[in-house]
Design a protein around this motif. Structure first.
Motif, PDB file in Angstrom:
ATOM      1  N   ASP A 289       0.848  -1.194   0.000  1.00  0.00           N
ATOM      2  CA  ASP A 289       0.000   0.000   0.000  1.00  0.00           C
ATOM      3  C   ASP A 289       0.885   1.247   0.000  1.00  0.00           C
ATOM      4  N   THR A 290       0.975   1.897  -1.136  1.00  0.00           N
ATOM      5  CA  THR A 290       1.832   3.083  -1.256  1.00  0.00           C
ATOM      6  C   THR A 290       1.220   4.315  -0.596  1.00  0.00           C
ATOM      7  N   GLY A 291      -0.003   4.170  -0.103  1.00  0.00           N
ATOM      8  CA  GLY A 291      -0.637   5.304   0.567  1.00  0.00           C
ATOM      9  C   GLY A 291      -0.264   5.437   2.025  1.00  0.00           C
ATOM     10  N   ILE A 292       0.549   4.512   2.518  1.00  0.00           N
ATOM     11  CA  ILE A 292       0.975   4.566   3.921  1.00  0.00           C
ATOM     12  C   ILE A 292       2.287   5.336   4.022  1.00  0.00           C
ATOM     13  N   ALA A 293       2.219   6.498   4.646  1.00  0.00           N
ATOM     14  CA  ALA A 293       3.428   7.309   4.818  1.00  0.00           C
ATOM     15  C   ALA A 293       3.694   7.632   6.285  1.00  0.00           C
ATOM     16  N   SER A 294       2.710   7.344   7.149  1.00  0.00           N
ATOM     17  CA  SER A 294       2.873   7.626   8.574  1.00  0.00           C
ATOM     18  C   SER A 294       2.023   6.642   9.360  1.00  0.00           C
ATOM     19  N   TRP A 295       2.240   6.592  10.657  1.00  0.00           N
ATOM     20  CA  TRP A 295       1.461   5.693  11.511  1.00  0.00           C
ATOM     21  C   TRP A 295      -0.018   6.043  11.481  1.00  0.00           C
ATOM     22  N   ALA A 296      -0.335   7.305  11.382  1.00  0.00           N
ATOM     23  CA  ALA A 296      -1.739   7.731  11.361  1.00  0.00           C
ATOM     24  C   ALA A 296      -2.475   7.181  10.145  1.00  0.00           C
ATOM     25  N   ASP A 297      -1.740   6.895   9.073  1.00  0.00           N
ATOM     26  CA  ASP A 297      -2.362   6.369   7.865  1.00  0.00           C
ATOM     27  C   ASP A 297      -2.877   4.941   8.039  1.00  0.00           C
ATOM     28  N   LEU A 298      -2.542   4.305   9.156  1.00  0.00           N
ATOM     29  CA  LEU A 298      -2.996   2.941   9.418  1.00  0.00           C
ATOM     30  C   LEU A 298      -4.379   2.900  10.061  1.00  0.00           C
ATOM     31  N   ASP A 299      -4.974   4.026  10.270  1.00  0.00           N
ATOM     32  CA  ASP A 299      -6.314   4.103  10.859  1.00  0.00           C
ATOM     33  C   ASP A 299      -7.273   3.181  10.093  1.00  0.00           C
ATOM     34  N   GLY A 300      -7.886   2.235  10.832  1.00  0.00           N
ATOM     35  CA  GLY A 300      -8.836   1.318  10.220  1.00  0.00           C
ATOM     36  C   GLY A 300      -8.210   0.080   9.590  1.00  0.00           C
ATOM     37  N   LYS A 301      -6.910  -0.051   9.649  1.00  0.00           N
ATOM     38  CA  LYS A 301      -6.225  -1.192   9.033  1.00  0.00           C
ATOM     39  C   LYS A 301      -5.978  -2.302  10.057  1.00  0.00           C
ATOM     40  N   THR A 302      -5.631  -3.501   9.539  1.00  0.00           N
ATOM     41  CA  THR A 302      -5.206  -4.631  10.366  1.00  0.00           C
ATOM     42  C   THR A 302      -3.724  -4.892  10.106  1.00  0.00           C
ATOM     43  N   VAL A 303      -2.947  -4.876  11.159  1.00  0.00           N
ATOM     44  CA  VAL A 303      -1.501  -5.075  11.055  1.00  0.00           C
ATOM     45  C   VAL A 303      -1.135  -6.395  11.733  1.00  0.00           C
ATOM     46  N   TYR A 304      -0.369  -7.204  11.033  1.00  0.00           N
ATOM     47  CA  TYR A 304       0.096  -8.483  11.579  1.00  0.00           C
ATOM     48  C   TYR A 304       1.486  -8.317  12.190  1.00  0.00           C
ATOM     49  N   THR A 305       1.665  -8.905  13.356  1.00  0.00           N
ATOM     50  CA  THR A 305       2.987  -8.953  13.969  1.00  0.00           C
ATOM     51  C   THR A 305       3.133 -10.276  14.702  1.00  0.00           C
ATOM     52  N   VAL A 306       4.369 -10.674  14.901  1.00  0.00           N
ATOM     53  CA  VAL A 306       4.657 -11.987  15.489  1.00  0.00           C
ATOM     54  C   VAL A 306       4.956 -11.839  16.975  1.00  0.00           C
TER      55      VAL A 306
END
Length: 334
Positions: A128-145
């Motif tokens: 997703d090239t629209g992600i430039a900052s942490w705030a841009d993750l609003d409403g997204k699901t992020v995977y981490t281990v």
């Protein structure tokens, strides 16, 4: 009669001489036994993954630390196995995530910081090239281990600082970095947090997926870190027994560790071959990632401000993750 007296005198002199020689020899034999008793075997361990990269020269060519001193290294499969070896006192030198080293020190294990051997290596990867900052993750699901692991703490910290922690869903269902890497490559996951060398692996295998947020840059943006420095994520610790009884030997070892790290950084292909030889990671994955792994050596005392800044963040999120408090000055070997 005269000959008999001469013989008796000669025999007495011979016995006296033999006794003298025997008595003179005893200190020599005693010295040898003492030297043998004072021989020192230093046992060190690293575990599989990028945290073990910097030590491969030591594994291949153990450093010469002095007469009667030998170094034995082993590669363990997980940090949990390392915790077990440290808790039982089986190793003198170990590599740990910074928070785990602090936690073990606060628990009274007697292992102290020798130096920082790795800065941060975390990235948020996405197509997703629209992600430039942490705030841009609003409403997204992020995977981490790994819930409660360092990547999780830092992810939630940066989201919180950006005011979107409650608006971002964090998914822990993928439990290993290689599997998350494959999910990103295959397009099954759109946003994922990975450390090196997996971040480089994903970008090389899937050119449309890249690092959209560099955790290290985010950290420096908050703390004004020097160029090339970020949060200290990996450290080497040594037992207090070794540090107190043989401090100069410990210093020589740390110098050798620094030299090993410098060699790895300067010779990534040769280092990758050793990394594979010692079953730390396949060379094909390690070689292209070594320049991005932020391998360093920063002595304990010099690293203290960086270490404490990092540990304070973890302390605020989960005090238990570092043992409930910042380590005192005794943690830092001088």
């Amino acid at each position: 009669m005269k000959n008999l007296k001469q013989w008796s005198s000669f025999r007495a002199f011979s016995l006296l001489l033999a006794g003298f020689l025997l008595a003179s020899a005893l200190p020599l034999f005693g010295s040898g036994a003492k030297e043998k008793k004072e021989s020192l075997v230093i046992r060190g361990a690293v575990y599989k993954g990028s945290s073990g990269f910097g030590a491969v020269r030591l594994l291949e060519d153990p450093p010469e630390l002095g007469a009667g001193i030998s170094v034995e290294f082993q590669v363990l499969p997980t940090p949990q196995e390392m915790v077990a070896r440290v808790s039982s006192g089986e190793v003198d030198i170990a590599v740990f995530p910074t928070n785990l080293a602090a936690k073990l020190y606060n628990a009274g294990t007697g292992y102290r910081l020798g130096g920082v051997i790795g800065y941060g290596i975390l990235h948020l990867l996405s197509s997703d090239t629209g992600i430039a900052s942490w705030a841009d993750l609003d409403g997204k699901t992020v995977y981490t281990v790994g819930k409660g692991a360092t990547p999780d703490f830092l992810l939630r910290y940066f989201l919180s600082r950006s005011g979107v922690e409650k608006q971002v869903s964090i998914d822990y269902s993928i439990t290993a970095a290689p599997q998350l890497a494959q999910a990103l490559i295959g397009g099954k996951v759109e946003y994922g947090v990975l450390p090196e060398p997996f971040a480089t692996l994903v970008s090389n295998k899937a050119p449309t997926v890249s690092s959209v947020i560099d955790f290290q840059q985010s950290w420096n943006d908050l703390y004004g870190g020097e160029e090339g420095r970020s949060y200290p994520i990996t450290v080497v610790v040594l037992s207090s027994k070794l540090l107190d009884s043989h401090p100069e030997v410990a210093r020589r070892f740390l110098d050798a560790y620094k030299a090993s790290i410098e060699w790895v950084r300067a010779n990534p292909d040769d280092a990758a071959a050793l990394i594979e030889k010692f079953d730390i990671m396949p060379a094909a994955i390690a070689a292209p990632a070594i320049p991005n792994c932020n391998l360093v050596f920063l002595p304990a005392v010099e690293s203290r401000p960086l270490v404490e800044d990092f540990l304070r963040v973890l302390l605020d999120f989960d005090p238990a993750s570092i043992g409930g408090k910042l380590p005192d000055e005794g943690f830092y070997f001088q």
